[in-house]
Design a protein around this motif. Structure first.
Motif, short mmCIF file in Angstrom:
data_model
loop_
_atom_site.label_atom_id
_atom_site.label_comp_id
_atom_site.label_asym_id
_atom_site.label_seq_id
_atom_site.Cartn_x
_atom_site.Cartn_y
_atom_site.Cartn_z
N LYS A 1 0.83 -1.20 0.00
CA LYS A 1 0.00 0.00 0.00
C LYS A 1 0.87 1.26 0.00
O LYS A 1 0.59 2.22 -0.73
CB LYS A 1 -0.92 0.00 1.22
N LYS B 1 1.55 4.16 -3.31
CA LYS B 1 1.41 5.61 -3.20
C LYS B 1 2.72 6.32 -3.54
O LYS B 1 2.72 7.37 -4.19
CB LYS B 1 0.94 5.99 -1.79
N ALA C 1 3.15 6.33 -7.42
CA ALA C 1 1.94 6.56 -8.21
C ALA C 1 2.14 7.57 -9.34
O ALA C 1 1.36 7.58 -10.30
CB ALA C 1 0.80 7.01 -7.31
#
Length: 251
Positions: free
Chosen positions: A170, A174, A177
């Motif tokens: 996770k 991010k 991204a």
């Protein structure tokens, strides 16, 4: 008919690629045009598997201890020398650890599971991500587990390591991204692989009893999902954990 993705011109690293889930992924990718590097702690088995796959495409076997960053960097450099780049990373190497209650676990056994299952993916991602970012392309699939979502009794170290993989995925999704990089995890139910040799039948029966489909997941089924995860078509989903638990997961 199986869904196929075009991996022509792509180079893939698969840790634990000599057998089990890793080998199934390697077969799927090489049959779709990818060059594959099988990173495995057992260099001789990795070399033998690479020889077996070489009739289907370009494959190399590389001995590596994923828990050791220097070993991983050496394997990366050897792969770059052979392929020129690394487009895909599949973190499949892992161990179950000994089945026991947490209070009976030794610090040494705890550290062994975490070092391979969690520090291993940290090391490999750390080693290959700068190159992916420089080329603005990459796909990473981290193999977690339903145990990382729900926790299995007598498997605290394994469950914690896989929960860590989900959390790391996770965060990495991010952090990357802004690039054409997709980093996702997959959480399988128990599959029939050599890792089951590390646990007793009682533990296997417990895990099987939790699966509504009432069977073990096939490594080929896991490989099919991973093929999408590391394809160009997985271009928007990142930081996600794909379920392949036979109905066990509820989120």
């Amino acid at each position: 008919m199986a869904i196929t993705f075009d991996f022509s011109g792509r180079s893939a690293v698969i840790t634990g690629g000599a057998q089990g889930i890793g080998r199934a992924v390697a077969e799927r990718l090489i049959d779709s045009g990818a060059e594959v590097a099988l990173w495995d702690i057992n260099e001789s088995i990795a070399a033998e598997t690479a020889r077996e796959l070489s009739s289907r495409g370009k494959a190399i076997g590389v001995g590596v201890d994923v828990s050791d960053l220097t070993s991983v960097e050496t394997a990366r450099d050897a792969t770059l020398a052979a392929f020129g780049k690394i487009d895909i990373l599949v973190n499949s190497a892992g161990i179950a650890g000994r089945p026991d209650t947490l209070w009976n676990y030794t610090p040494e056994h705890w550290a062994e599971v975490l070092n391979i299952n969690l520090t291993g993916p940290f090391n490999t991602c750390k080693a290959v991500l700068p190159g992916m970012m420089e080329r603005n392309y990459g796909r990473i699939a981290n193999i977690a587990s339903i145990a990382g979502k729900e926790g299995n009794p007598n498997a605290a170290a394994y469950s914690a390591s896989k929960a860590g993989v989900i959390g790391m995925t996770k965060s990495l999704g991010k952090e990357t991204a802004s690039f054409d990089i997709a980093i996702n995890a997959i959480a399988p139910a128990v599959a029939k692989t050599k890792i089951l040799e590390q646990v007793d039948q009682k533990h296997i029966d417990y895990m099987l009893s939790k699966i509504p489909r009432n069977r073990l997941v096939l490594v080929e089924e896991i490989a099919a999902t991973i093929a999408f995860m590391v394809s160009e078509e997985c271009s928007f989903t990142t930081g996600f954990t794909f379920d392949i638990s036979g109905g066990r997961a509820t989120y």
